[in-house]
Design a protein around this motif. Structure first.
Motif, PDB file in Angstrom:
ATOM      1  N   ALA A  50     -31.489 -13.091 -14.725  1.00 27.06           N
ATOM      2  CA  ALA A  50     -31.149 -13.984 -13.613  1.00 27.06           C
ATOM      3  C   ALA A  50     -32.393 -14.689 -13.060  1.00 27.06           C
ATOM      4  O   ALA A  50     -32.282 -15.726 -12.398  1.00 27.06           O
ATOM      5  CB  ALA A  50     -30.454 -13.189 -12.510  1.00 27.06           C
ATOM      6  N   ARG A  51     -33.571 -14.123 -13.312  1.00 20.87           N
ATOM      7  CA  ARG A  51     -34.813 -14.752 -12.808  1.00 20.87           C
ATOM      8  C   ARG A  51     -35.302 -15.873 -13.724  1.00 20.87           C
ATOM      9  O   ARG A  51     -36.281 -16.549 -13.409  1.00 20.87           O
ATOM     10  CB  ARG A  51     -35.909 -13.691 -12.688  1.00 20.87           C
ATOM     11  CG  ARG A  51     -35.592 -12.655 -11.627  1.00 20.87           C
ATOM     12  CD  ARG A  51     -36.754 -11.705 -11.468  1.00 20.87           C
ATOM     13  NE  ARG A  51     -36.436 -10.692 -10.451  1.00 20.87           N
ATOM     14  CZ  ARG A  51     -37.320  -9.850  -9.943  1.00 20.87           C
ATOM     15  NH1 ARG A  51     -38.576  -9.886 -10.366  1.00 20.87           N
ATOM     16  NH2 ARG A  51     -36.960  -8.974  -9.039  1.00 20.87           N
ATOM     17  N   ILE A  52     -34.668 -16.009 -14.889  1.00 23.36           N
ATOM     18  CA  ILE A  52     -35.107 -17.032 -15.847  1.00 23.36           C
ATOM     19  C   ILE A  52     -34.238 -18.269 -15.675  1.00 23.36           C
ATOM     20  O   ILE A  52     -33.020 -18.160 -15.560  1.00 23.36           O
ATOM     21  CB  ILE A  52     -34.997 -16.496 -17.293  1.00 23.36           C
ATOM     22  CG1 ILE A  52     -35.983 -15.329 -17.472  1.00 23.36           C
ATOM     23  CG2 ILE A  52     -35.238 -17.595 -18.317  1.00 23.36           C
ATOM     24  CD1 ILE A  52     -35.864 -14.601 -18.783  1.00 23.36           C
ATOM     25  N   SER A  53     -34.890 -19.429 -15.619  1.00 19.08           N
ATOM     26  CA  SER A  53     -34.060 -20.632 -15.559  1.00 19.08           C
ATOM     27  C   SER A  53     -34.376 -21.554 -16.722  1.00 19.08           C
ATOM     28  O   SER A  53     -35.531 -21.747 -17.105  1.00 19.08           O
ATOM     29  CB  SER A  53     -34.224 -21.354 -14.219  1.00 19.08           C
ATOM     30  OG  SER A  53     -35.555 -21.740 -14.066  1.00 19.08           O
ATOM     31  N   MET A  54     -33.308 -22.056 -17.286  1.00 13.96           N
ATOM     32  CA  MET A  54     -33.412 -22.980 -18.416  1.00 13.96           C
ATOM     33  C   MET A  54     -32.165 -23.852 -18.378  1.00 13.96           C
ATOM     34  O   MET A  54     -31.049 -23.337 -18.332  1.00 13.96           O
ATOM     35  CB  MET A  54     -33.460 -22.167 -19.717  1.00 13.96           C
ATOM     36  CG  MET A  54     -33.411 -23.005 -20.969  1.00 13.96           C
ATOM     37  SD  MET A  54     -33.348 -21.926 -22.429  1.00 13.96           S
ATOM     38  CE  MET A  54     -32.052 -22.744 -23.325  1.00 13.96           C
ATOM     39  N   PRO A  55     -32.333 -25.182 -18.351  1.00 16.87           N
ATOM     40  CA  PRO A  55     -31.157 -26.052 -18.335  1.00 16.87           C
ATOM     41  C   PRO A  55     -30.322 -25.840 -19.598  1.00 16.87           C
ATOM     42  O   PRO A  55     -30.875 -25.513 -20.653  1.00 16.87           O
ATOM     43  CB  PRO A  55     -31.749 -27.465 -18.326  1.00 16.87           C
ATOM     44  CG  PRO A  55     -33.191 -27.309 -17.993  1.00 16.87           C
ATOM     45  CD  PRO A  55     -33.595 -25.934 -18.378  1.00 16.87           C
ATOM     46  N   ASP A  56     -29.012 -26.014 -19.478  1.00 16.10           N
ATOM     47  CA  ASP A  56     -28.105 -25.928 -20.635  1.00 16.10           C
ATOM     48  C   ASP A  56     -28.255 -24.619 -21.409  1.00 16.10           C
ATOM     49  O   ASP A  56     -28.423 -24.625 -22.628  1.00 16.10           O
ATOM     50  CB  ASP A  56     -28.341 -27.118 -21.590  1.00 16.10           C
ATOM     51  CG  ASP A  56     -28.097 -28.439 -20.898  1.00 16.10           C
ATOM     52  OD1 ASP A  56     -27.137 -28.512 -20.107  1.00 16.10           O
ATOM     53  OD2 ASP A  56     -28.886 -29.381 -21.116  1.00 16.10           O
ATOM     54  N   SER A  57     -28.223 -23.518 -20.669  1.00 18.76           N
ATOM     55  CA  SER A  57     -28.293 -22.224 -21.341  1.00 18.76           C
ATOM     56  C   SER A  57     -27.132 -21.353 -20.877  1.00 18.76           C
ATOM     57  O   SER A  57     -26.488 -21.642 -19.868  1.00 18.76           O
ATOM     58  CB  SER A  57     -29.611 -21.529 -21.016  1.00 18.76           C
ATOM     59  OG  SER A  57     -29.667 -21.219 -19.639  1.00 18.76           O
ATOM     60  N   ARG A  58     -26.882 -20.315 -21.637  1.00 20.72           N
ATOM     61  CA  ARG A  58     -25.827 -19.382 -21.227  1.00 20.72           C
ATOM     62  C   ARG A  58     -26.074 -18.019 -21.857  1.00 20.72           C
ATOM     63  O   ARG A  58     -26.797 -17.901 -22.845  1.00 20.72           O
ATOM     64  CB  ARG A  58     -24.440 -19.884 -21.616  1.00 20.72           C
ATOM     65  CG  ARG A  58     -24.295 -20.303 -23.072  1.00 20.72           C
ATOM     66  CD  ARG A  58     -22.850 -20.518 -23.450  1.00 20.72           C
ATOM     67  NE  ARG A  58     -22.167 -19.245 -23.499  1.00 20.72           N
ATOM     68  CZ  ARG A  58     -22.065 -18.487 -24.588  1.00 20.72           C
ATOM     69  NH1 ARG A  58     -22.594 -18.867 -25.712  1.00 20.72           N
ATOM     70  NH2 ARG A  58     -21.430 -17.338 -24.539  1.00 20.72           N
ATOM     71  N   TYR A  59     -25.468 -16.991 -21.252  1.00 19.83           N
ATOM     72  CA  TYR A  59     -25.487 -15.675 -21.889  1.00 19.83           C
ATOM     73  C   TYR A  59     -24.223 -14.927 -21.537  1.00 19.83           C
ATOM     74  O   TYR A  59     -23.526 -15.276 -20.585  1.00 19.83           O
ATOM     75  CB  TYR A  59     -26.744 -14.880 -21.513  1.00 19.83           C
ATOM     76  CG  TYR A  59     -27.086 -14.763 -20.037  1.00 19.83           C
ATOM     77  CD1 TYR A  59     -26.551 -13.746 -19.252  1.00 19.83           C
ATOM     78  CD2 TYR A  59     -27.985 -15.652 -19.444  1.00 19.83           C
ATOM     79  CE1 TYR A  59     -26.897 -13.617 -17.916  1.00 19.83           C
ATOM     80  CE2 TYR A  59     -28.327 -15.540 -18.106  1.00 19.83           C
ATOM     81  CZ  TYR A  59     -27.785 -14.517 -17.347  1.00 19.83           C
ATOM     82  OH  TYR A  59     -28.119 -14.396 -16.026  1.00 19.83           O
ATOM     83  N   ARG A  60     -23.902 -13.932 -22.340  1.00 18.44           N
ATOM     84  CA  ARG A  60     -22.717 -13.121 -22.074  1.00 18.44           C
ATOM     85  C   ARG A  60     -22.968 -12.229 -20.879  1.00 18.44           C
ATOM     86  O   ARG A  60     -24.091 -11.764 -20.669  1.00 18.44           O
ATOM     87  CB  ARG A  60     -22.351 -12.279 -23.306  1.00 18.44           C
ATOM     88  CG  ARG A  60     -21.524 -13.054 -24.320  1.00 18.44           C
ATOM     89  CD  ARG A  60     -21.163 -12.218 -25.527  1.00 18.44           C
ATOM     90  NE  ARG A  60     -20.345 -11.044 -25.215  1.00 18.44           N
ATOM     91  CZ  ARG A  60     -19.611 -10.389 -26.121  1.00 18.44           C
ATOM     92  NH1 ARG A  60     -19.591 -10.809 -27.373  1.00 18.44           N
ATOM     93  NH2 ARG A  60     -18.907  -9.334 -25.770  1.00 18.44           N
ATOM     94  N   SER A  61     -21.903 -11.955 -20.113  1.00 17.28           N
ATOM     95  CA  SER A  61     -22.100 -11.126 -18.925  1.00 17.28           C
ATOM     96  C   SER A  61     -21.641  -9.692 -19.161  1.00 17.28           C
ATOM     97  O   SER A  61     -21.712  -8.868 -18.266  1.00 17.28           O
ATOM     98  CB  SER A  61     -21.333 -11.726 -17.745  1.00 17.28           C
ATOM     99  OG  SER A  61     -19.944 -11.575 -17.964  1.00 17.28           O
TER     100      SER A  61
END
Ligand code: AMP
Ligand code: GLY
Length: 429
Positions: free
Chosen positions: A404-415
């Motif tokens: 959650a501390r990482i930001s990158m436009p147009d990214s996603r991950y499984r929850s």
């Protein structure tokens, strides 16, 4: 020692990170590498992972003492055989043994000869007979291209139409080129999947703790298959107390058979298992560490990986060389939106340092590049945020806090990485 690591993903970043902790190592170089490995202080050299001639030249020029290939392609293309001619130790199976991954038919034949439990199957090299078999059998069935297809050559067909389409696509339209000259048609197995990886020295195998991958793109194991969206270890479905027995069932018989055929298996043998109601069955073998399974597994490895590799190469592997922390580890893959379909590159990534400030977190880079000191996305899978914890829940919450501390436009991950394991521990599975 000077070590050459081959590959450019999160698995190879984890290998570089772990190898560099060894006092036996003076320098590591990597071909072709990525931004994360560069940040680790190793030299990236732009030779492709399947360029056997280029890698041979590089190993000779750089006078390396050991080569550690990460992905399957250099192994199936014969990197171990090529290095042997140069007299450079290389940690992996020779080209013959690498067929355990490179040809699903070869793997089935070895399984049959050594009595390893697997799905019933039929093999065909012409589409008409394959289709006739499908019509006679009925769905569900699993259609597999024989050769390497970047993880896309397996189609789980719920209907006869889907199975026929898969045969057309693999054999007639040649969606995977030569890899589809033959197809395997397999019985559809139901159960939970788990991975058992073992270190092998030709004759002996030492199992690593179990790991579970998350191959589907989206939560709840939905969406298309990917290289893996996250992994954790140990997987409660295959506890430490059962590793030796499972190794006796699915790894050691294979080693014995390959040795009998004059090709002792050295390296990592990975069994992808389906835990069915009728017991474990092997879905596939890989001849290397899995990506992302490697990241949580190496995060848990307490002993010196270089010592382990040297023991494997000398045929002197023993269990007491391989020590793991009892802690759990969990890795979350942050992917570019669109992956495993088409996706963008070059998105800037922020918050990496802050992520690693969470206790026991390491961010492995899967597809990044460094541009003027800025880390940018450069692949479908971009990062694998990996955490250790006392138990799966703690590892999981640390990894998610870091992600959650990482930001990158147009990214996603499984929850939902690790949820199956947590449910099993709670008796809900
Ligand atoms: P493989 O590359 O052979 O491991 O196949 C990729 C994925 O397809 C596996 O991880 C399983 O989810 C699925 N799969 C492969 N073989 C079977 C089978 N016989 N029955 C059910 N699912 C399968
Ligand atoms: N994560 C699955 C593999 O490496 O094949």
């Amino acid at each position: 020692m000077r070590i050459l690591v081959i590959g450019s993903g999160g698995r190879e970043h984890a290998l570089v990170w772990k190898l560099s902790q060894s006092p036996l190592v003076s320098e590591i170089i990597v071909a072709p590498g990525n931004g994360g490995m560069e940040l680790e202080g190793v030299r990236n050299i732009p030779v492709k992972a399947d360029d056997i001639a280029g890698l041979s030249r590089l190993a000779r020029e750089e006078k390396v003492d050991l080569v550690v290939p990460g992905p399957e392609l250099p192994l199936t293309e014969g990197i171990v055989d090529a290095m042997e001619i140069l007299g450079i130790p290389c940690f992996g199976p020779d080209r013959y043994c690498a067929q355990m991954e490179g040809s699903k038919l070869f793997a089935k034949q070895i399984m049959e000869k050594s009595g390893v439990p697997t799905a019933a199957c039929a093999a065909y090299n012409d589409p008409d007979s394959a289709k006739a078999f499908v019509r006679a059998k009925g769905a569900p069935l699993v259609i597999k291209a024989d050769g390497l297809a970047a993880g896309k050559g397996v189609i789980v067909a719920q209907t006869v139409e889907e199975a026929l389409e898969a045969i057309d696509s693999i054999m007639c339209q040649k969606a995977f080129g030569d890899a589809g000259r033959q197809v395997l048609i397999e019985e559809f197995l139901v159960g939970e999947e788990v991975s058992l990886l073992a270190l092998c020295d030709g004759k002996h195998a030492v199992p690593l703790p179990s790991a579970q991958d998350h191959k589907a793109a989206y939560d709840g194991d939905t969406g298309p298959n990917t290289g893996g969206m996250g992994a954790y270890s140990p997987a409660p479905i295959l506890p430490d107390s059962e590793l030796e027995a499972m190794c006796d069932r699915v790894i050691r018989p294979i080693l014995e058979q390959l040795d009998k055929e004059g090709h002792p298996f050295t390296g990592v043998l990975y069994a992808g298992l389906m835990m069915t109601a009728k017991g474990p069955k092997v879905l596939e073998y890989n001849v290397r560490f899995g990506d992302p399974e490697c990241q949580p597994l190496l995060a848990r490895l307490d002993s010196d990986l270089v010592e382990i590799i040297l023991a494997c190469l000398k045929g002197e592997l023993s269990g007491d060389l391989v020590r793991f922390t009892p802690k759990s580890a969990l890795g979350i893959v942050i992917a570019a939106a669109g992956y495993p379909g088409s996706y963008g590159k070059g998105m800037p990534i922020e918050g990496l340092k802050e992520a690693e400030e969470v206790a026991d977190v390491k961010v492995f880079h899967s597809g990044t590049r460094l541009v003027n000191g800025q880390v940018q996305a450069n692949g479908g899978r971009v990062l694998c945020v990996t955490a250790l914890g006392n138990g799966l829940e703690e590892a999981r919450s640390r990894a998610y806090e870091a992600a959650a501390r990482i930001s990158m436009p147009d990214s996603r991950y499984r929850s939902d990485i690790g949820i199956k394991g947590i449910e099993r521990l709670a008796g809900k599975r």
